[in-house]
Design an enzyme around this catalytic site. Structure first.
Site, PDB file in Angstrom:
ATOM      1  N   THR A  68     -30.502  16.045 -14.271  1.00 12.95           N
ATOM      2  CA  THR A  68     -29.681  15.250 -13.349  1.00 12.95           C
ATOM      3  C   THR A  68     -30.373  15.128 -11.993  1.00 12.95           C
ATOM      4  O   THR A  68     -30.360  14.059 -11.376  1.00 12.95           O
ATOM      5  CB  THR A  68     -28.298  15.911 -13.172  1.00 12.95           C
ATOM      6  OG1 THR A  68     -27.758  16.159 -14.464  1.00 12.95           O
ATOM      7  CG2 THR A  68     -27.354  15.007 -12.408  1.00 12.95           C
ATOM      8  N   CYS A  78      -5.466  18.779 -10.732  1.00 13.28           N
ATOM      9  CA  CYS A  78      -5.446  17.442 -11.368  1.00 13.28           C
ATOM     10  C   CYS A  78      -4.999  17.611 -12.830  1.00 13.28           C
ATOM     11  O   CYS A  78      -4.953  18.721 -13.348  1.00 13.28           O
ATOM     12  CB  CYS A  78      -6.820  16.779 -11.264  1.00 13.28           C
ATOM     13  SG  CYS A  78      -8.066  17.495 -12.355  1.00 13.28           S
ATOM     14  N   CYS A 129      -7.502  19.693 -14.932  1.00 12.19           N
ATOM     15  CA  CYS A 129      -7.497  21.120 -14.581  1.00 12.19           C
ATOM     16  C   CYS A 129      -6.243  21.794 -15.124  1.00 12.19           C
ATOM     17  O   CYS A 129      -6.299  22.897 -15.665  1.00 12.19           O
ATOM     18  CB  CYS A 129      -7.583  21.311 -13.071  1.00 12.19           C
ATOM     19  SG  CYS A 129      -9.247  21.079 -12.405  1.00 12.19           S
ATOM     20  N   HIS A 173     -32.844  12.438 -12.457  1.00 16.27           N
ATOM     21  CA  HIS A 173     -32.245  11.093 -12.479  1.00 16.27           C
ATOM     22  C   HIS A 173     -31.919  10.625 -11.061  1.00 16.27           C
ATOM     23  O   HIS A 173     -32.156   9.468 -10.704  1.00 16.27           O
ATOM     24  CB  HIS A 173     -30.963  11.087 -13.318  1.00 16.27           C
ATOM     25  CG  HIS A 173     -31.199  11.126 -14.800  1.00 16.27           C
ATOM     26  ND1 HIS A 173     -32.112  10.306 -15.422  1.00 16.27           N
ATOM     27  CD2 HIS A 173     -30.643  11.870 -15.783  1.00 16.27           C
ATOM     28  CE1 HIS A 173     -32.108  10.555 -16.729  1.00 16.27           C
ATOM     29  NE2 HIS A 173     -31.234  11.507 -16.968  1.00 16.27           N
ATOM     30  N   HIS A 176     -28.448  23.005  -8.372  1.00 11.41           N
ATOM     31  CA  HIS A 176     -27.158  23.592  -8.784  1.00 11.41           C
ATOM     32  C   HIS A 176     -27.327  24.670  -9.844  1.00 11.41           C
ATOM     33  O   HIS A 176     -26.358  25.175 -10.384  1.00 11.41           O
ATOM     34  CB  HIS A 176     -26.217  22.483  -9.288  1.00 11.41           C
ATOM     35  CG  HIS A 176     -26.792  21.700 -10.433  1.00 11.41           C
ATOM     36  ND1 HIS A 176     -27.496  20.541 -10.249  1.00 11.41           N
ATOM     37  CD2 HIS A 176     -26.786  21.923 -11.756  1.00 11.41           C
ATOM     38  CE1 HIS A 176     -27.899  20.078 -11.417  1.00 11.41           C
ATOM     39  NE2 HIS A 176     -27.490  20.910 -12.359  1.00 11.41           N
TER      40      HIS A 176
END
Ligand SMILES: [Zn+2]
Ligand SMILES: [Zn+2]
Length: 342
Positions: free
Chosen positions: A39, A92, A95, A42, A59
């Site tokens: 990622t 949300c 979650c 990208h 990350h």
């Protein structure tokens, strides 16, 4: 502090970045090692992302605890840790359903927030996972990519595995091969275009490896399975050619998991998908449970990450991003370690 700073498409420099400041609920980490993710590549190539520019990415990182905010408990200085970088909201609909990997308000440490391509980082305390003594800090930096493969299999496999094909033998593919082996698969096919990756694939448990450019690849896989096809295909390359191949080599009623994220649009033969009841699944990141499982798999040596890793100093990061763009060579997973100097 010294950081690798992203300024835009194919523009990265090693330089000075403001020291992270502890806020409520946070822990200050001394970064030990941080992996370069597909990622990250990208985004380096210009894939749109809601990540600040300039900014500090990274990350996939491990480290040690330096300090923590007044309202944080449970840490000691020097605690060896790995960061689970998905900061999910907890409220949300996803979650609340326990699907924290699908949180609609998720923020990524090393995405929306500064990450581990730096000497230090601050992270919410509940995103910091302690690691056992048996797991060294460089191997711990592989927890995050392994967790992605763990999630892909956990969510799509029931019972023992039988015949599996893994398309792409980069880090994700190499992890998936090892998990397929742990799951009991008797045939594990791997394909890639880089010979050294196929060698690693065999070393880590692939029973048959193929050059992805060979024109009769589909027939070669089918002939291993009496023309039936494999039960599970994992697309760890994310290209139109691997997506198409996956449909050709999976058995009727079988499952294809699209693990790699690739921006190509792909036309698929639905005359082969619908009447054969193929199950086509996406997969996204991991939950905290997948993350804990990955720490265990690395710490017990059941999954080998060190064999696929190459370590470079963070100060060489800009050159390495460019080198990976031009020619990744024999490398699978690259880890950057802060070296405290220009
Ligand atoms: Zn990653
Ligand atoms: Zn959420």
């Amino acid at each position: 502090m010294h950081s690798l700073i992203f300024h835009g498409t194919r523009r990265v420099e090693y330089g000075e970045w403001q020291d992270p400041q502890l806020a409520s609920g946070q822990v200050l980490i001394q970064v030990a090692a941080c992996g370069i993710c597909g990622t990250d590549m990208h985004v380096y190539h210009g894939m749109p992302a809601s990540w600040p520019v300039p900014g500090v990415r990274g990350h996939e990182f491990s480290g040690t605890v330096l300090a923590w905010a007044d309202d944080v408990t449970g840490f000691q200085q020097g605690d060896r840790i790995v960061v689970q970088p998905l900061i999910y909201c907890g409220h949300c609909p996803s979650c609340r359903a326990g699907l924290t990997n699908l949180c609609s308000n998720v923020q990524l440490v090393g995405g929306e927030r500064p990450g581990g391509f730096a000497e230090r980082a601050v992270v919410p305390a509940n995103r910091v996972f302690k690691i056992p003594d048996s797991l060294d800090l460089q191997a711990a930096a592989l927890t995050e990519p392994l967790a992605t493969s763990v999630h892909a299999l956990q969510a799509n496999v029931t019972g023992l595995l039988r015949r599996v094909a893994i398309l792409g033998a980069g880090p994700q593919g190499l992890f998936a091969i090892q998990l397929a082996r742990l799951g009991g698969a008797q045939i594990i096919v791997a394909s890639d275009v880089i010979a050294s990756r196929l060698e690693l694939a065999r070393h880590l448990g692939a029973t048959h490896t193929f050059d992805a450019r060979s024109s009769d690849l589909a027939q070669s896989v089918l002939s291993l399975t009496d023309q039936e096809g494999v039960d599970l295909v994992i697309d760890a390359a994310g290209k139109s050619v691997t997506r198409t191949l996956a449909i050709q080599i999976v058995r009727s009623g079988g499952t294809v998991v699209f693990l790699a994220l690739g921006p190509e649009l792909t036309a698929l033969d639905f005359m082969s998908i619908v009447p054969r009841e193929l199950k086509l699944h996406g997969t996204q990141c991991y939950t905290d449970a997948d993350f804990v499982r990955s720490i265990e798999l690395l710490a017990t040596g059941r999954v080998n990450g060190a064999v696929m890793s190459t370590v470079f100093p963070l100060s060489r990061g800009a050159a390495i991003f460019e080198q990976l763009t031009i020619d990744p060579g024999d490398t699978a997973k690259i880890l950057l370690t802060p070296d405290g100097g220009y």
